[in-house]
Design a protein around this motif. Sequence first.
Motif, PDB file in Angstrom:
ATOM      1  N   ASP A 183     -13.359  24.190 -39.059  1.00 57.21           N
ATOM      2  CA  ASP A 183     -12.394  23.727 -37.927  1.00 57.21           C
ATOM      3  C   ASP A 183     -11.611  22.613 -38.019  1.00 57.21           C
ATOM      4  O   ASP A 183     -10.638  22.607 -37.423  1.00 57.21           O
ATOM      5  N   PHE A 184     -12.312  21.666 -38.539  1.00 57.30           N
ATOM      6  CA  PHE A 184     -11.659  20.208 -38.915  1.00 57.30           C
ATOM      7  C   PHE A 184     -10.462  20.467 -40.001  1.00 57.30           C
ATOM      8  O   PHE A 184      -9.433  19.722 -39.710  1.00 57.30           O
ATOM      9  N   THR A 185     -10.814  21.268 -40.943  1.00 55.52           N
ATOM     10  CA  THR A 185      -9.700  21.444 -41.797  1.00 55.52           C
ATOM     11  C   THR A 185      -8.456  22.352 -41.150  1.00 55.52           C
ATOM     12  O   THR A 185      -7.375  21.937 -41.608  1.00 55.52           O
ATOM     13  N   VAL A 192      -0.806  17.925 -40.299  1.00 58.62           N
ATOM     14  CA  VAL A 192       0.095  17.488 -41.466  1.00 58.62           C
ATOM     15  C   VAL A 192       1.376  18.561 -41.406  1.00 58.62           C
ATOM     16  O   VAL A 192       2.413  17.794 -41.879  1.00 58.62           O
ATOM     17  N   LEU A 193       1.271  19.686 -41.009  1.00 57.80           N
ATOM     18  CA  LEU A 193       2.428  20.351 -40.736  1.00 57.80           C
ATOM     19  C   LEU A 193       3.367  19.868 -39.677  1.00 57.80           C
ATOM     20  O   LEU A 193       4.640  19.914 -39.761  1.00 57.80           O
ATOM     21  N   LEU A 194       2.805  19.360 -38.594  1.00 52.51           N
ATOM     22  CA  LEU A 194       3.457  18.819 -37.656  1.00 52.51           C
ATOM     23  C   LEU A 194       4.315  17.514 -38.467  1.00 52.51           C
ATOM     24  O   LEU A 194       5.557  17.390 -37.858  1.00 52.51           O
ATOM     25  N   ILE A 195       3.950  16.883 -39.030  1.00 51.39           N
ATOM     26  CA  ILE A 195       4.390  15.670 -39.742  1.00 51.39           C
ATOM     27  C   ILE A 195       5.519  16.167 -40.822  1.00 51.39           C
ATOM     28  O   ILE A 195       6.889  15.477 -40.791  1.00 51.39           O
ATOM     29  N   VAL A 196       5.196  17.059 -41.487  1.00 53.30           N
ATOM     30  CA  VAL A 196       6.184  17.668 -42.580  1.00 53.30           C
ATOM     31  C   VAL A 196       7.289  18.378 -41.936  1.00 53.30           C
ATOM     32  O   VAL A 196       8.532  18.205 -42.292  1.00 53.30           O
ATOM     33  N   LYS A 267     -10.478  33.973 -33.854  1.00 56.41           N
ATOM     34  CA  LYS A 267     -10.339  32.389 -34.099  1.00 56.41           C
ATOM     35  C   LYS A 267      -9.017  32.020 -35.079  1.00 56.41           C
ATOM     36  O   LYS A 267      -8.266  31.147 -34.674  1.00 56.41           O
ATOM     37  N   ASN A 268      -9.027  32.554 -36.223  1.00 52.92           N
ATOM     38  CA  ASN A 268      -8.137  32.610 -37.262  1.00 52.92           C
ATOM     39  C   ASN A 268      -6.575  32.845 -36.655  1.00 52.92           C
ATOM     40  O   ASN A 268      -5.678  32.133 -36.871  1.00 52.92           O
TER      41      ASN A 268
END
Length: 350
Positions: A183-185, A192-196, A267-268
């Motif tokens: 879940d943490f990953t 990270v995707l939000l920043i990219v 969940k995925n």
Amino acid sequence: MPYILLVLLIMSLQFIGGKRRLEVAFIILFIFAAIRGNGSGDYFTYLQYSKEIKSISDVLNTNFPMEIGFRIISFIGNKLSLNSQFVIAVMNLISLSCVYIFIKRYSKDKMLSVLLFLPLYFQLDMHAARTAVSVGIGLLGFEYIKDKKIIKFTIIVILASMFHKTALILFLLYPLVRIRLTDFTKIVISFVLLIVTTFMSLKNIVDLIYNLFPNRTIAIKLSNYVISERYGYEYSLLDPRFILLLVIFIFSLYLLENNDYIDFLLKNIIWINIVAIIFLRENTFFITRVTSYVNIYTVIAIPKMIYNYKMGIENGKMSYHTYRALTVFVYTLYVIALTMTYVPYKIFFL
């Protein structure tokens, strides 16, 4: 008012007994959609194009702007000299039948799932019926994702793409939902995707596709949507629908179990939905089309979360019935708020 009455009727069925409530609910939804005579999406386009399919050569014409599933239904309707509304009704019948099968097969609270389905029902079945059919047929592939039957899943995706080519995106779902990440990953990847995506334009990605493929028809179409003033506006991550999805994802981290395979898949799928929105947030059109194929899984995920909570309930916590009633209340208000922006409801033969 007709939209609100429909929502209140489905809401009231949550608290009325009866073995056939699910069937009654879907019959009501089908009739409401099938006899409509108005829409803000492609409703009138469907009526216009359906009249043009009069021969087998028209059905096989790959240059026609509607997929072959639509052309086949139109051809049958024209051969039988039926009103163009026949095409609308048949697409609604296929779509809602598939959703009915999906809910009956997998939902832990079938009537709650019907209420949770209403936002997508109004978005797709009432305005974008081709996409609704494609999404509905795609749901039948969940069984083959679960059982790892790639050939049968491929057949389902091909059938779904016969009504809307965006269904081909489901081929990505098959491998992605089985990726085992903590879940943490998942949370880290999302950030990270939000920043990219803050620094990389979606248009740059489409341009890359345009340059890579010799047959650029799809890339050109994507590019047109990206630069379009009507479709190319940015999706706000403060949109209440995205915030609601984030809340669902947070609850899923606690209430969907990794050792239950269906829970794990759901969940995925919820996480993939969030990732897709973040990745495509520069273009609202892409989000509404693509994420419909995964967003619809919340109709069984939320009841499963409430069920899991019920199974692990402890003294001193909020009761299961309170959580369920709160969900019904929130979604009823949510759907009624959505209906405020819809075109007036009309019956096609009046």
